[in-house]
Write a protein that holds these residues in place. Structure first.
Motif, PDB file in Angstrom:
ATOM      1  N   SER A  50      -5.096  -0.449  -8.349  1.00 37.46           N
ATOM      2  CA  SER A  50      -5.333   0.944  -8.735  1.00 37.46           C
ATOM      3  C   SER A  50      -4.339   1.904  -8.090  1.00 37.46           C
ATOM      4  O   SER A  50      -4.180   3.035  -8.556  1.00 37.46           O
ATOM      5  CB  SER A  50      -6.763   1.347  -8.369  1.00 37.46           C
ATOM      6  OG  SER A  50      -6.972   1.271  -6.965  1.00 37.46           O
ATOM      7  N   GLN A  51      -3.653   1.484  -7.026  1.00 33.72           N
ATOM      8  CA  GLN A  51      -2.645   2.342  -6.399  1.00 33.72           C
ATOM      9  C   GLN A  51      -1.372   2.435  -7.238  1.00 33.72           C
ATOM     10  O   GLN A  51      -0.605   3.399  -7.093  1.00 33.72           O
ATOM     11  CB  GLN A  51      -2.286   1.811  -5.006  1.00 33.72           C
ATOM     12  CG  GLN A  51      -3.398   1.913  -3.982  1.00 33.72           C
ATOM     13  CD  GLN A  51      -2.959   1.389  -2.624  1.00 33.72           C
ATOM     14  OE1 GLN A  51      -1.831   1.637  -2.184  1.00 33.72           O
ATOM     15  NE2 GLN A  51      -3.824   0.648  -1.953  1.00 33.72           N
ATOM     16  N   HIS A  52      -1.160   1.452  -8.111  1.00 33.58           N
ATOM     17  CA  HIS A  52       0.111   1.383  -8.823  1.00 33.58           C
ATOM     18  C   HIS A  52      -0.035   1.427 -10.346  1.00 33.58           C
ATOM     19  O   HIS A  52       0.931   1.794 -11.033  1.00 33.58           O
ATOM     20  CB  HIS A  52       0.846   0.093  -8.447  1.00 33.58           C
ATOM     21  CG  HIS A  52       1.152  -0.030  -6.990  1.00 33.58           C
ATOM     22  ND1 HIS A  52       2.228   0.591  -6.402  1.00 33.58           N
ATOM     23  CD2 HIS A  52       0.504  -0.694  -5.989  1.00 33.58           C
ATOM     24  CE1 HIS A  52       2.248   0.311  -5.108  1.00 33.58           C
ATOM     25  NE2 HIS A  52       1.212  -0.469  -4.828  1.00 33.58           N
ATOM     26  N   ASP A 112       0.838  -1.186   0.000  1.00 31.59           N
ATOM     27  CA  ASP A 112       0.000   0.000   0.000  1.00 31.59           C
ATOM     28  C   ASP A 112       0.879   1.243   0.000  1.00 31.59           C
ATOM     29  O   ASP A 112       2.044   1.214   0.418  1.00 31.59           O
ATOM     30  CB  ASP A 112      -0.898   0.015   1.241  1.00 31.59           C
ATOM     31  CG  ASP A 112      -1.958  -1.068   1.189  1.00 31.59           C
ATOM     32  OD1 ASP A 112      -2.535  -1.275   0.102  1.00 31.59           O
ATOM     33  OD2 ASP A 112      -2.213  -1.710   2.232  1.00 31.59           O
ATOM     34  N   LYS A 113       0.284   2.332  -0.473  1.00 34.79           N
ATOM     35  CA  LYS A 113       1.006   3.600  -0.435  1.00 34.79           C
ATOM     36  C   LYS A 113       1.362   3.970   1.010  1.00 34.79           C
ATOM     37  O   LYS A 113       0.677   3.591   1.949  1.00 34.79           O
ATOM     38  CB  LYS A 113       0.158   4.713  -1.045  1.00 34.79           C
ATOM     39  CG  LYS A 113      -0.027   4.616  -2.551  1.00 34.79           C
ATOM     40  CD  LYS A 113      -0.835   5.805  -3.059  1.00 34.79           C
ATOM     41  CE  LYS A 113      -0.991   5.760  -4.569  1.00 34.79           C
ATOM     42  NZ  LYS A 113      -1.795   6.910  -5.072  1.00 34.79           N
ATOM     43  N   HIS A 118       5.296   5.692  -2.956  1.00 33.98           N
ATOM     44  CA  HIS A 118       5.469   4.262  -3.186  1.00 33.98           C
ATOM     45  C   HIS A 118       6.853   3.835  -2.718  1.00 33.98           C
ATOM     46  O   HIS A 118       7.836   4.575  -2.871  1.00 33.98           O
ATOM     47  CB  HIS A 118       5.323   3.921  -4.676  1.00 33.98           C
ATOM     48  CG  HIS A 118       3.955   4.186  -5.229  1.00 33.98           C
ATOM     49  ND1 HIS A 118       2.856   3.443  -4.900  1.00 33.98           N
ATOM     50  CD2 HIS A 118       3.514   5.140  -6.088  1.00 33.98           C
ATOM     51  CE1 HIS A 118       1.801   3.906  -5.539  1.00 33.98           C
ATOM     52  NE2 HIS A 118       2.170   4.945  -6.263  1.00 33.98           N
ATOM     53  N   GLY A 178       1.619   9.160   0.816  1.00 34.43           N
ATOM     54  CA  GLY A 178       1.116   8.954  -0.539  1.00 34.43           C
ATOM     55  C   GLY A 178       2.155   8.476  -1.520  1.00 34.43           C
ATOM     56  O   GLY A 178       1.888   8.389  -2.726  1.00 34.43           O
ATOM     57  N   GLN A 232      -8.191  -2.578  -5.391  1.00 33.09           N
ATOM     58  CA  GLN A 232      -7.715  -1.371  -4.712  1.00 33.09           C
ATOM     59  C   GLN A 232      -6.183  -1.291  -4.738  1.00 33.09           C
ATOM     60  O   GLN A 232      -5.613  -0.219  -4.960  1.00 33.09           O
ATOM     61  CB  GLN A 232      -8.235  -1.352  -3.273  1.00 33.09           C
ATOM     62  CG  GLN A 232      -9.743  -1.155  -3.174  1.00 33.09           C
ATOM     63  CD  GLN A 232     -10.302  -1.553  -1.824  1.00 33.09           C
ATOM     64  OE1 GLN A 232      -9.552  -1.947  -0.919  1.00 33.09           O
ATOM     65  NE2 GLN A 232     -11.621  -1.473  -1.672  1.00 33.09           N
ATOM     66  N   LEU A 233      -5.527  -2.443  -4.515  1.00 35.13           N
ATOM     67  CA  LEU A 233      -4.062  -2.454  -4.571  1.00 35.13           C
ATOM     68  C   LEU A 233      -3.582  -2.185  -5.995  1.00 35.13           C
ATOM     69  O   LEU A 233      -2.615  -1.437  -6.204  1.00 35.13           O
ATOM     70  CB  LEU A 233      -3.538  -3.804  -4.073  1.00 35.13           C
ATOM     71  CG  LEU A 233      -2.021  -3.987  -4.026  1.00 35.13           C
ATOM     72  CD1 LEU A 233      -1.380  -2.953  -3.099  1.00 35.13           C
ATOM     73  CD2 LEU A 233      -1.648  -5.406  -3.595  1.00 35.13           C
TER      74      LEU A 233
END
Length: 966
Positions: free
Chosen positions: A615-617, A119-120, A126, A124, A612-613
């Motif tokens: 879409s974070q990357h 997760d971020k 990486h 926010g 969700q994971l």
């Protein structure tokens, strides 16, 4: 010509995207009989839901019946999915047919996306993956590559391969043998890399086939090499390595043909971040992706077993290597390994539906049992309805299953029936609710008649007295639901008639078996109570005693009847006003629905966590592009076709929201027109290599003679959520552009057919067809119910008012439901499930009139012997209790649809562990809305609005009018 397209004010097309092939008649809805039957015949064994529900137990009790002996299991005939039920004339359905014809054999219809990442951070940012993190990824890939090899090898054996060189194998076997060989090479290579990083963590335990090394990969590579006649020295080296890694491996290995791989049978290919060509598309500094391409549809029931097998494999990775990686990097946020993708979402949706059915059936039976115990406090009176409805449910579900099987196998050519997993919920809930209501009314009338006549005569009088009301009630519901037959969307089209058939079966049982049981049991059915003929029965609301004075009853319904009829105008105005406010809100919110398939699942569902994971990357559009198929009337030289595609790609890049176009010239879609590339640059070499990759070779052009050099395929990457309205507008703009290109006589694409597939085009088609269905079906249901009401009640003005009240009740219920779930979901609320408004409307309008019919038919009956006001009061008094009980039964059955949301938590709270999901949000929302709507109809519309209106119209007619009994 394709159906005309129109544009809604919000920019969404309300017809199919342009140039859909309409060669199939619109009446032939998907899935077709041949496809659906082939799908069910090829389903892997062991896919049964194994639902241990009370409903199943009841059905087993009548297994001796002729219907049950020949009826298939529900899970063997159910076919799920939403896009699979779009009508044939929709563009995306035509696109699927073109894909099947142009790319036969190994077309991927769904996928599972595996995500490795963190997760971020709170800021926010990486955190790049470390070597230990990549070690976990290698542990995953070595196992997946070997599983792919097993599946491909076993598929080749099923297709007829026995032994011999690959180039001498049957044509259909060669690609699978080649893929198995490559996958085993990958597994061995990655295994060696994994072990170098894992040596410090190797546990002091006996080796297995997969831990700490993939001994099975070395052994299988040796076996395959010997089978195809490869280099014997290299093959012997693999056997030696396998024996070194696991000395007793030859006694542990199961022959490839005998391995249980049914749950993985739909696996076609594995694309991962370690691919030398495609790896850059699936890699980010802080995350990695692996994509399992599947031959199964999104909602194929086989995806359930596949997810269970995948969960088992991922848990092995989490326990064996990821735990060590996280412990060694405790200062970082934990590494996560999740999955998502269409097959994962579809499989979890089916699992949630399975759990919803299990809980709904059980809670329905328990709640009705409790209500009957409270109402009757007589064991036999509880048993008679339960036995009757149990038989009705068993016979009805088996009859529907048998008819559906006949339809699928074309035993009866004119029969057109399909069922899906959640349609069983509707059948059980509505049949238990309505069937119990029928029994309650019959028993209530029998109690009245038994106080006036001997038992046999009382049974006859009770049956004759309620038959017209039951018929009117049932036919209102049946005809209302049957109007769904006129829908174009398959799930609407099939659901209504199926429930209508089941209701007719329930009515038949309650008019035959139930009276027979009551007659045979005699007055003892009321035990421990006693009911016998009363020599001095009272017939009026206020009976008179021997002294001539009124004897006042103390029933709450006597009091309600008097209060409402004394001030009817005030009651009417206030009653309408109280429902008007939520009704206005419901009317304004009717289109506030979501078509996001993943939103059906709980936020904690594995596929939503994976999404969700992801879409974070990664940009979601790159994983879920819009596929455009272009079919020219005539063939064109391949090089010229490539050139024309390049020009069209440049035009697409100019469209709003387009961030990439994947074509045969640019397979990754990462070279837009404004990006310069030197002839000898690394990007140029990479691009040439991509064109030769096995995926690109068979992806952009078809080798089918009917489509060769006529069909081109490209993927358009849109910047946006594929389920959102904004993305749908962007795709509609692309459709308009390509439609104009096709119609332009000066264009090289003149008269070409453009087809669209992918999540967003499917959502556009689904939205357009369901919006059209909603308007048409609502009007048809209102007309059908009104006709039945007029035929039964024969008071046009009253019937129109009853329709008005149920419409008011519908919109008020919808408004309250929106408010409730807005508060319940909070920021996660994206709208009610798109199927809810129509199902709520049809069921509430049809079922909601039941209690009005019971009341009004009793008023009409009493008017034959009483003045209109006395008849009204007496009817309200005598039916109030039983209608309330019936309403509570129906509401309880509908509320049982919400059981999957709260029952697992309750069971865990009392120490009963369950791994069941939280169910489908759409089912939960619909169950809540239906239960609330029935309660409003029972306690408000029937109690307040209908009697007050009858009094007002009765007064205006001065006794000698519509409601005069004399």
């Amino acid at each position: 010509m394709p159906p005309a397209r129109t544009l809604r004010s919000d920019g969404i097309t309300t017809g199919p995207l342009p140039h859909a092939s309409c060669t199939s008649p619109p009446s032939n809805r998907r899935p077709t009989k041949s496809f659906a039957y082939a799908f069910h015949l090829n389903r892997a064994s062991g896919q049964d839901d194994d639902i241990a529900s009370l409903g199943d137990d009841v059905r087993l009790g009548v297994d001796h019946s002729g219907v049950r002996l020949f009826a298939p299991r529900w899970t063997d005939i159910a076919y799920d999915g939403d896009f699979e039920y779009l009508p044939d004339q929709m563009n995306t359905v035509a696109a699927a047919k073109v894909l099947d014809e142009a790319f036969p054999g190994e077309r991927a219809r769904s996928e599972v996306v595996l995500v490795l990442g963190r997760d971020k951070t709170q800021e926010g940012g990486h955190v790049a993956l470390s070597d230990l993190d990549l070690m976990v990824g290698d542990d995953l890939l070595r196992r997946l590559h070997h599983r792919l090899a097993e599946v491909c090898w076993q598929r080749a054996i099923r297709l007829g391969y026995e032994s011999g060189p690959i180039d001498e194998a049957p044509d259909e076997c060669r690609p699978w043998l080649e893929r198995a060989q490559v996958a085993l090479d990958h597994s061995v290579t990655v295994d060696a890399r994994f072990y170098e990083a894992y040596q410090q963590f190797v546990p002091d335990t006996a080796p297995s086939l997969t831990e700490p090394r993939m001994a099975i990969s070395y052994y299988d590579r040796w076996q395959l090499a010997m089978l195809i006649g490869a280099d014997p020295d290299k093959a012997d080296g693999d056997l030696e390595d396998a024996r070194l890694l696991m000395p007793d491996i030859e006694s542990e290995v199961i022959p490839i043909a005998d391995r249980e791989l049914g749950s993985w049978d739909a696996m076609l290919d594995l694309l991962s971040w370690d691919d030398t060509i495609l790896g850059s598309l699936l890699s980010k500094p802080a995350a990695r992706l692996a994509v399992i391409r599947m031959s199964s549809e999104l909602a194929a029931t086989g995806n359930i077993a596949m997810l269970e097998g995948l969960d088992s494999l991922l848990n092995e990775v989490r326990q064996y290597s990821m735990g060590h990686a996280n412990e060694a990097q405790a200062d970082r946020t934990p590494l996560r390994l999740e999955y998502t993708g269409s097959a994962a979402i579809g499989g979890e949706t089916l699992i949630a539906a399975r759990d919803a059915i299990r809980y709904t059936e059980s809670i329905t039976v328990i709640m009705i049992l409790l209500i009957l115990i409270v109402v009757y406090r007589a064991p036999l009176l509880v048993a008679v309805p339960m036995v009757s409805i149990g038989v009705a449910v068993a016979v009805a579900t088996c009859l529907v299953a048998l008819l559906t099987d006949w339809s699928i196998r074309d035993v009866v050519s004119w029969l057109d029936m399909r069922v899906f997993t959640t349609s069983r919920i509707f059948i059980v809930v509505i049949l238990f609710g309505a069937g119990t209501d029928y029994c309650l009314f019959l028993i209530a009338r029998l109690r009245e008649e038994a106080a006036k006549a001997e038992w046999r005569e009382a049974c006859r009088n009770a049956l004759s007295g309620v038959t017209s009301a039951l018929l009117g009630s049932a036919l209102t519901t049946v005809f209302g639901l049957a109007m769904l037959w006129f829908a174009d969307f398959g799930k609407y089209h099939y659901t209504g008639p199926i429930i209508a058939i089941c209701l007719l079966v329930g009515l038949l049982v309650c008019l035959t078996l139930t009276p027979a049981l009551l007659s045979a049991l005699g007055p003892s059915v009321f035990w421990p109570g006693v009911v016998r003929p009363d020599p001095n029965p009272s017939r009026s609301l206020f009976a008179t005693g021997p002294d001539g004075h009124a004897i006042r009853r103390k029933s709450i319904w006597d009091w309600i009847a008097i209060k409402i009829t004394r001030r009817p105008r005030t009651t009417f105005v206030v009653g309408i006003s109280l429902l008007l406010l939520p009704a206005i809100y419901g009317w304004r919110s009717e289109q506030s629905v979501t078509y996001d398939l993943s939103s059906q699942l709980d936020n904690d569902a594995a596929s939503r966590r994976g999404f969700q994971l992801l879409s974070q990357h990664f940009e979601i559009g790159k994983i879920n592009p819009v596929t455009v198929l272009i079919v020219r009337p005539e063939g064109e030289a391949r090089e010229q076709l490539r050139k024309d595609i390049g020009t069209l790609s440049d035009q697409l890049y100019e469209q709003p929201g387009v961030v990439g176009v994947r074509t045969a010239n640019d397979p990754l879609g990462d070279f837009p027109p404004n990006r310069e590339m030197g002839l000898l640059s690394g990007e140029a070499w990479k691009r040439r290599a991509l064109r030769q990759h096995r995926v690109a070779q068979n992806y952009f052009f078809s080798n089918n003679p009917d489509y060769q050099d006529r069909l081109a395929r490209l993927d358009v990457i849109i910047d946006g959520d594929p389920f959102s309205i904004e993305t749908a507008k962007l795709v509609s703009g692309i459709g308009k552009l390509l439609g104009d290109v096709s119609e332009n006589p000066d264009s090289v694409w003149h008269d070409a057919k453009f087809y669209y597939t992918g999540t967003t085009p499917s959502i556009i088609d689904l939205r357009s067809v369901t919006i059209a269905d909603n308007a048409r079906i609502k009007l048809a249901v209102v007309i059908a119910v009104l006709v039945i009401l007029i035929a039964v009640i024969r008071r046009v003005g009253l019937c129109l008012y009853l329709i008005f009240t149920v419409l008011l009740s519908y919109y008020a219920t919808l408004g309250m439901t929106v408010l409730f779930f807005r508060a319940a979901y909070g920021d996660a609320y994206v709208g009610l499930d798109w199927k809810l408004p129509l199902f709520l409307f049809v069921i509430l309008v049809a079922v909601g009139q039941d209690y009005n019919v019971y009341l009004v038919t009793r008023i009409v009956e009493e008017q034959k012997t009483r003045p209109w006001l006395s008849a009204l009061r007496y009817a309200v008094s005598r039916t109030g209790g039983i209608i309330t009980a019936c309403g509570m039964v129906m509401a309880a059955t509908f509320f049982s649809m919400t059981a999957s949301a709260w029952l697992p938590a309750v069971l865990n709270l009392v120490g009963i562990q369950t791994d069941a999901t939280s169910g489908l949000k759409g089912v939960i929302e619909l169950g809540f809305a239906l239960g609330l709507g029935v309660l409003i109809d029972t306690f408000y519309v029937r109690t307040v609005l209908v009697p007050s209106f009858v009094v007002l119209t009765g007064k205006s007619k001065k006794v000698s009018g519509t409601f005069s009994g004399r």
